[in-house]
Motif scaffolding. Structure first.
Motif, mmCIF file in Angstrom:
data_model
loop_
_atom_site.group_PDB
_atom_site.id
_atom_site.type_symbol
_atom_site.label_atom_id
_atom_site.label_comp_id
_atom_site.label_asym_id
_atom_site.label_seq_id
_atom_site.Cartn_x
_atom_site.Cartn_y
_atom_site.Cartn_z
ATOM 1 N N GLN A 135 0.551 -1.177 0.183
ATOM 2 C CA GLN A 135 -0.120 0.259 -0.249
ATOM 3 C C GLN A 135 1.427 1.402 0.223
ATOM 4 O O GLN A 135 1.992 1.432 0.470
ATOM 5 N N LEU A 136 0.631 1.985 -0.690
ATOM 6 C CA LEU A 136 1.043 3.563 -0.516
ATOM 7 C C LEU A 136 1.154 5.046 0.539
ATOM 8 O O LEU A 136 0.260 3.946 1.010
ATOM 9 N N THR A 137 2.034 5.367 0.811
ATOM 10 C CA THR A 137 1.574 5.817 2.185
ATOM 11 C C THR A 137 0.041 7.273 1.765
ATOM 12 O O THR A 137 0.813 7.272 0.791
ATOM 13 N N SER A 138 -0.153 7.067 3.124
ATOM 14 C CA SER A 138 -1.164 7.794 2.274
ATOM 15 C C SER A 138 -1.182 9.286 2.996
ATOM 16 O O SER A 138 -1.060 9.072 4.333
ATOM 17 N N PHE A 139 -2.023 10.170 3.567
ATOM 18 C CA PHE A 139 -2.246 11.151 3.925
ATOM 19 C C PHE A 139 -3.648 11.993 3.173
ATOM 20 O O PHE A 139 -4.304 11.749 2.696
ATOM 21 N N ASP A 140 -4.035 13.456 4.451
ATOM 22 C CA ASP A 140 -4.961 14.154 4.180
ATOM 23 C C ASP A 140 -4.231 15.538 2.955
ATOM 24 O O ASP A 140 -3.325 16.181 3.680
ATOM 25 N N ILE A 141 -4.719 16.410 2.081
ATOM 26 C CA ILE A 141 -4.822 17.520 1.850
ATOM 27 C C ILE A 141 -5.116 18.503 2.111
ATOM 28 O O ILE A 141 -7.062 17.786 2.137
ATOM 29 N N TYR A 142 -5.447 19.447 2.671
ATOM 30 C CA TYR A 142 -5.938 20.294 2.874
ATOM 31 C C TYR A 142 -5.518 21.470 2.231
ATOM 32 O O TYR A 142 -4.365 22.579 2.014
ATOM 33 N N VAL A 143 -6.650 22.383 1.446
ATOM 34 C CA VAL A 143 -6.069 23.480 0.350
ATOM 35 C C VAL A 143 -7.455 25.087 1.375
ATOM 36 O O VAL A 143 -8.636 24.696 1.337
ATOM 37 N N GLN A 144 -6.509 25.615 2.652
ATOM 38 C CA GLN A 144 -7.192 26.526 2.145
ATOM 39 C C GLN A 144 -7.008 27.856 1.388
ATOM 40 O O GLN A 144 -5.795 28.255 0.894
ATOM 41 N N THR A 145 -8.776 28.497 0.958
ATOM 42 C CA THR A 145 -8.620 29.619 0.492
ATOM 43 C C THR A 145 -9.082 30.937 1.277
ATOM 44 O O THR A 145 -8.657 30.792 2.324
ATOM 45 N N GLY A 146 -10.043 32.043 0.672
ATOM 46 C CA GLY A 146 -9.525 33.325 0.896
ATOM 47 C C GLY A 146 -11.145 33.062 1.598
ATOM 48 O O GLY A 146 -11.361 34.157 2.809
ATOM 49 N N SER A 147 -11.456 32.175 1.887
ATOM 50 C CA SER A 147 -12.944 32.150 1.983
ATOM 51 C C SER A 147 -13.603 30.773 2.142
ATOM 52 O O SER A 147 -14.542 30.440 3.504
ATOM 53 N N ALA A 148 -12.852 29.838 2.503
ATOM 54 C CA ALA A 148 -12.992 28.079 2.587
ATOM 55 C C ALA A 148 -11.823 27.286 2.837
ATOM 56 O O ALA A 148 -10.984 27.638 2.230
ATOM 57 N N SER A 149 -12.173 26.154 3.547
ATOM 58 C CA SER A 149 -10.854 25.630 3.258
ATOM 59 C C SER A 149 -11.591 23.708 3.171
ATOM 60 O O SER A 149 -13.396 23.431 3.609
ATOM 61 N N PHE A 150 -10.763 23.085 1.908
ATOM 62 C CA PHE A 150 -11.225 22.021 1.608
ATOM 63 C C PHE A 150 -10.668 20.865 2.132
ATOM 64 O O PHE A 150 -9.526 21.407 2.005
ATOM 65 N N LYS A 151 -11.039 20.148 1.892
ATOM 66 C CA LYS A 151 -9.960 18.473 3.004
ATOM 67 C C LYS A 151 -9.644 17.369 1.270
ATOM 68 O O LYS A 151 -11.294 16.971 1.364
ATOM 69 N N LEU A 152 -9.193 17.130 0.772
ATOM 70 C CA LEU A 152 -8.764 15.834 0.718
ATOM 71 C C LEU A 152 -8.679 14.224 1.171
ATOM 72 O O LEU A 152 -6.942 14.325 2.197
ATOM 73 N N ASP A 153 -9.622 13.557 0.919
ATOM 74 C CA ASP A 153 -9.687 12.646 2.042
ATOM 75 C C ASP A 153 -8.498 11.075 1.880
ATOM 76 O O ASP A 153 -8.755 10.915 0.331
ATOM 77 N N SER A 154 -7.510 10.534 2.632
ATOM 78 C CA SER A 154 -7.296 9.655 1.952
ATOM 79 C C SER A 154 -6.251 9.439 0.952
ATOM 80 O O SER A 154 -6.148 8.835 -0.042
ATOM 81 N N ALA A 155 -5.354 10.299 0.592
ATOM 82 C CA ALA A 155 -4.974 10.912 -0.264
ATOM 83 C C ALA A 155 -3.395 10.010 -0.978
ATOM 84 O O ALA A 155 -3.055 9.275 0.445
ATOM 85 N N GLU A 159 -13.999 17.066 0.678
ATOM 86 C CA GLU A 159 -15.165 18.164 1.250
ATOM 87 C C GLU A 159 -14.939 19.068 1.889
ATOM 88 O O GLU A 159 -13.761 19.604 1.788
ATOM 89 N N LYS A 160 -15.953 20.230 2.058
ATOM 90 C CA LYS A 160 -15.705 21.291 2.510
ATOM 91 C C LYS A 160 -15.652 21.399 4.244
ATOM 92 O O LYS A 160 -16.686 21.334 4.483
#
Length: 304
Positions: free
Chosen positions: A90-110, A137-138
């Protein structure tokens, strides 16, 4: 009303309880689509119903990509580690968060499915990352607190220009025009759609999403192009399935014999040479790793 702008966005990765700020260029992209199935509504008694109905019960994997300039400080080294990481198939998984000027988004189990490198003295040394995840998800607004222990950053960020130094057995590998290589993790998501789960779907909160995958293949491959000269012309149709190939990315201004900033070694590797007819003749060497027992962490032999 506020808008979200790419130039204001910040990217973080979280794994192992740690949080890392990753600086990217403008080539940041991520999205998740849904699978729409159609069905006929035409009946024996009403042939006029020609427009098909639709049902949506499953989401496709999240696709993401971003470019990471590599710097002398190596604050982006977690990306290189994630690109190589494999444990228990299995590849090493991680979460990605992208924060903009108005929201925070999450990419699960990347997971990272590919990384491309161009070794050229004419542009900054960059790794182009591609990958997939299970859910987008937001999770909050711009003030959302991203979990994890924030790792310290260097006080400066020094971009790099590098040039390639290539060896392929005893071939003459001078007069190089371009060099590139890719680290590829080919995966297949296991089937996650069932009739029972589909009957429970009401919206995006309980839609069927991917969760498990199989790593089908891993490889490192690339291409080296050199000008054809009287010193290398006899190599134009060469090939091998058992070669030792080393590619060094040496900082511009340093000698070819200096310790490289980045280096990979493929042994054994295959290559085929081909000639290209143009204003100045060139010959290309397409290569790839042919030894599956070598860990990727042992192939990147220098990163400093």
């Amino acid at each position: 009303m506020s808008y979200s702008f790419l130039k204001e966005s910040k990217l973080f990765i979280v794994y192992g309880g740690n949080k890392y700020r990753i600086y990217t260029d403008a080539a940041l992209d991520f999205s998740q689509t849904f699978t729409q199935d159609s069905f006929s509504v035409k009946t024996l008694h009403n042939q006029a119903k020609m427009i098909e109905g639709a049902i949506i019960t499953s989401a496709n994997p999240v696709d993401f990509s971003f470019n990471v300039p590599l710097t002398k400080e190596k604050d982006e080294s977690p990306i290189i580690s994630l690109l190589q990481g494999l444990s228990n198939e299995q590849l090493t998984s991680f979460d990605i968060y992208v924060q903009t000027g108005s929201a925070s988004f999450k990419l699960d189990s990347a997971i990272i499915t590919g990384g491309d490198f161009d070794v050229s003295p004419n542009k900054q040394f960059v790794v182009r990352v591609q990958g997939q995840g299970t859910k987008l998800e937001k999770v909050g607004d711009e003030s959302y607190t991203i979990p994890g222990s924030l790792q310290s950053e260097s006080s400066s960020r020094t971009p790099l220009l590098v040039y390639p130094v290539v060896t392929i057995d005893s071939l003459n590998m001078n007069n190089i025009v371009s060099t590139n290589f890719s680290i590829v993790n080919e995966i297949t998501w296991t089937d996650y759609k069932t009739l029972q789960k589909s009957l429970l779907v009401t919206d995006s909160s309980n839609i069927m999403r991917p969760s498990d995958y199989v790593v089908e293949k891993r490889n490192i491959s690339g291409n080296v192009v050199q000008y054809q000269t009287d010193n290398n012309i006899n190599q134009f149709d060469d090939f091998s399935t058992n070669s030792n190939i080393t590619i060094k990315a040496v900082e511009v201004g340093k000698a070819a014999s200096a310790t490289p900033f980045f280096q990979i070694q493929l042994n054994p590797a295959s290559f085929t040479a081909r000639m290209t007819v143009a204003g100045a003749f060139t010959q290309s060497y397409d290569f790839r790793l042919v030894n599956s027992s070598t860990a990727f962490a042992d192939i990147i032999t220098q990163y400093s």
